[in-house]
Design a protein around this motif. Sequence first.
Motif, PDB file in Angstrom:
ATOM      1  N   PHE A 175      42.993  33.074  30.793  1.00 54.75           N
ATOM      2  CA  PHE A 175      42.203  32.649  31.948  1.00 54.75           C
ATOM      3  C   PHE A 175      42.820  33.082  33.275  1.00 54.75           C
ATOM      4  O   PHE A 175      42.375  32.654  34.339  1.00 54.75           O
ATOM      5  CB  PHE A 175      41.999  31.126  31.925  1.00 54.75           C
ATOM      6  CG  PHE A 175      40.850  30.693  31.073  1.00 54.75           C
ATOM      7  CD1 PHE A 175      39.668  30.239  31.626  1.00 54.75           C
ATOM      8  CD2 PHE A 175      40.937  30.783  29.695  1.00 54.75           C
ATOM      9  CE1 PHE A 175      38.607  29.864  30.836  1.00 54.75           C
ATOM     10  CE2 PHE A 175      39.882  30.406  28.890  1.00 54.75           C
ATOM     11  CZ  PHE A 175      38.705  29.947  29.470  1.00 54.75           C
ATOM     12  N   SER A 177      43.060  35.704  36.002  1.00 57.82           N
ATOM     13  CA  SER A 177      42.359  36.906  36.466  1.00 57.82           C
ATOM     14  C   SER A 177      43.368  37.911  37.029  1.00 57.82           C
ATOM     15  O   SER A 177      44.485  37.558  37.414  1.00 57.82           O
ATOM     16  CB  SER A 177      41.342  36.541  37.550  1.00 57.82           C
ATOM     17  OG  SER A 177      42.003  36.105  38.727  1.00 57.82           O
ATOM     18  N   GLY A 342      32.415  28.141  27.699  1.00 52.06           N
ATOM     19  CA  GLY A 342      33.847  28.222  27.417  1.00 52.06           C
ATOM     20  C   GLY A 342      34.127  28.657  25.995  1.00 52.06           C
ATOM     21  O   GLY A 342      35.037  29.461  25.744  1.00 52.06           O
ATOM     22  N   PRO A 348      39.147  36.788  30.587  1.00 49.11           N
ATOM     23  CA  PRO A 348      39.322  36.043  31.833  1.00 49.11           C
ATOM     24  C   PRO A 348      38.017  35.949  32.630  1.00 49.11           C
ATOM     25  O   PRO A 348      37.280  36.921  32.738  1.00 49.11           O
ATOM     26  CB  PRO A 348      40.376  36.853  32.591  1.00 49.11           C
ATOM     27  CG  PRO A 348      41.110  37.601  31.537  1.00 49.11           C
ATOM     28  CD  PRO A 348      40.108  37.913  30.471  1.00 49.11           C
ATOM     29  N   MET A 377      36.850  24.903  30.806  1.00 51.05           N
ATOM     30  CA  MET A 377      38.301  24.979  30.678  1.00 51.05           C
ATOM     31  C   MET A 377      38.853  24.246  29.459  1.00 51.05           C
ATOM     32  O   MET A 377      39.987  24.486  29.056  1.00 51.05           O
ATOM     33  CB  MET A 377      38.955  24.399  31.937  1.00 51.05           C
ATOM     34  CG  MET A 377      38.680  25.187  33.189  1.00 51.05           C
ATOM     35  SD  MET A 377      39.458  26.798  33.108  1.00 51.05           S
ATOM     36  CE  MET A 377      38.819  27.552  34.582  1.00 51.05           C
ATOM     37  N   ALA A 393      40.903  26.008  37.987  1.00 56.75           N
ATOM     38  CA  ALA A 393      40.107  27.213  38.232  1.00 56.75           C
ATOM     39  C   ALA A 393      40.642  27.988  39.430  1.00 56.75           C
ATOM     40  O   ALA A 393      40.750  29.221  39.403  1.00 56.75           O
ATOM     41  CB  ALA A 393      38.639  26.833  38.463  1.00 56.75           C
ATOM     42  N   ARG A 396      43.702  29.980  38.770  1.00 60.81           N
ATOM     43  CA  ARG A 396      43.438  31.195  38.007  1.00 60.81           C
ATOM     44  C   ARG A 396      42.571  32.179  38.781  1.00 60.81           C
ATOM     45  O   ARG A 396      42.117  33.176  38.235  1.00 60.81           O
ATOM     46  CB  ARG A 396      42.771  30.838  36.676  1.00 60.81           C
ATOM     47  CG  ARG A 396      43.771  30.255  35.683  1.00 60.81           C
ATOM     48  CD  ARG A 396      43.083  29.528  34.546  1.00 60.81           C
ATOM     49  NE  ARG A 396      44.041  29.182  33.479  1.00 60.81           N
ATOM     50  CZ  ARG A 396      44.942  28.215  33.560  1.00 60.81           C
ATOM     51  NH1 ARG A 396      45.026  27.474  34.656  1.00 60.81           N
ATOM     52  NH2 ARG A 396      45.764  27.973  32.549  1.00 60.81           N
ATOM     53  N   ILE A 398      39.553  31.846  39.941  1.00 57.34           N
ATOM     54  CA  ILE A 398      38.131  31.824  39.592  1.00 57.34           C
ATOM     55  C   ILE A 398      37.313  31.339  40.789  1.00 57.34           C
ATOM     56  O   ILE A 398      37.591  30.281  41.352  1.00 57.34           O
ATOM     57  CB  ILE A 398      37.880  30.918  38.380  1.00 57.34           C
ATOM     58  CG1 ILE A 398      38.639  31.432  37.157  1.00 57.34           C
ATOM     59  CG2 ILE A 398      36.379  30.835  38.065  1.00 57.34           C
ATOM     60  CD1 ILE A 398      38.592  30.501  35.957  1.00 57.34           C
ATOM     61  N   THR A 421      32.691  37.937  33.989  1.00 54.45           N
ATOM     62  CA  THR A 421      33.986  38.463  33.574  1.00 54.45           C
ATOM     63  C   THR A 421      34.007  39.957  33.879  1.00 54.45           C
ATOM     64  O   THR A 421      33.029  40.517  34.376  1.00 54.45           O
ATOM     65  CB  THR A 421      34.228  38.232  32.069  1.00 54.45           C
ATOM     66  OG1 THR A 421      33.407  39.134  31.310  1.00 54.45           O
ATOM     67  CG2 THR A 421      33.908  36.801  31.671  1.00 54.45           C
TER      68      THR A 421
END
Length: 531
Positions: A175, A177, A342, A348, A377, A393, A396, A398, A421
């Motif tokens: 997860f 990025s 999920g 990612p 998640m 989030a 990561r 997001i 993604t």
Amino acid sequence: MAPKVLISDKLSDAAVQIFRDRGIDVDFQPDLGKDKDKLAEVIGQYDGLAIRSATRVTEKILDAATNLKVIGRAGIGTDNIDKEAASKKGVIVMNTPFGNMITTAEHAIAMMFAVARQIPEASASTHAGKWEKSKFMGVELTNKTLGVIGAGNIGGIVCDRARGLKMKVIAYDPFLSQEKADKIGVEKVELDALLARAEFITLHVPLTDQTRNILSAENLAKTRKGVRIINCARGGLVDEATLAEMLKSGHVAGAGFDVFAQEPATENPLFGLPNVVCTPHLGAATSEAQENVALQVAEQMSNYLLTGAVENALNMPSVTAEEAKVMGPWIKLSDHLGGFIGQMTDEPIKAINILYDGTASTLNHEALNCSVVAGIMKKVNPEVNMVSAPVVARERGIQISTTSQDKSGAFDGYVKVTVVTSKRERSIAGTVFSDGKPRFIQIKGINIDAEVGRHMLYTTNEDVPGIIGALGNTMGANGVNIANFTLGRNTAGGEAIALLYVDEPVPAEARAKLAETGLFNQIKPLEFDVA
């Protein structure tokens, strides 16, 4: 009458005083949690229960908790609480997920130093009056390659500290990025590459079905000779018996373990090895961390009991009491939509886009957003809740966006979730029917009407004859009862999907039989929390 709280584990005097200052009647009995029978006898008197790890809140305790409204865990781990039983009783379970992150990260760094320089063994030798200077030749951390498995909250801090030590940091996290990896200054790699390159490996993931035994015998064999392995996360992530043999053979040069598959650990294959440093689950054991989580849980519980505000709850949304009646079914729907995404997404996630249509556009989007993100998640971190999910989030990288629009279709309102993604976009939409039950109404742009069940099977295929028969016959032959069967397609002869709600998980043998037919492009078992 003032709310009454029982503290059955050791909390600081300052935490106890917070309850008193807020006008809450607090009963501080720090040793009561060790006596489960006595706890069951008295728990019915209290509105709140504040604990650490010594108290086990079992179904029996909850059955006796006739007035209990909230359980507050000073710390992150809630394995000592029966959360399903608490939910059924309508008892909120809170934890304090961020109070000990720095402490745990620092312990991992300390273990790296201890293993690299053989500090515990050298200390014992020197205390014994020996002067074995040449025996304890160590290695530097500077310029070594550190492989971090799990670059979330704690792992991210470790990455930062390691870069400060001039280590070369590579990270494996499905997860994480690329944008976030660039921002924190680490190289994002796949697990096999990390195993092959890392001179030190440190684990910072929760124990889930995906991470259990992540350093298996097979994966340990992929590590480079002379690697040193640190685990301050969770027991069960490493095959300890295999690691012990590799330490004896010299393939693994050293290890530092704070957590073990069985705890309390009085016996373990790693014990007694000269190149292993062991500590008794001390990751969160600093005075600062223990004080932080104690004060935090006292504030959270006081806020809930006095105002109804919910913070860091593991089993209910962060919404006001007034909103809960209307929001409940929509929050459950949002969790299911996120759960579907999920479970279907392995690469990612760059962005999560949430569309609210019609009546859904008038609801508390912040709570619904949190529910969607938490659902997504949970695949990699079951401890994520509606409060911590947006933070996870963000960590990561997001991006989360929300759009509202007036009623645009056959339903009075619906929620549509799209994830982006590097490889694809994936979307699902759902609504709440008048019976209060969530429904999936669209997947991949294909309209459906599917009731959500605990156990489901999702398949994709070309729209050809034989699909219904293959699914029905295979489920029947494997003793799987179908409660609900939904089909959809974009055009005749085009892409089609099926969603089965079944009474028990579909066994691997049944999925293999479906694959053998050659009819299906994708066969995916799904699980949803429908309690």
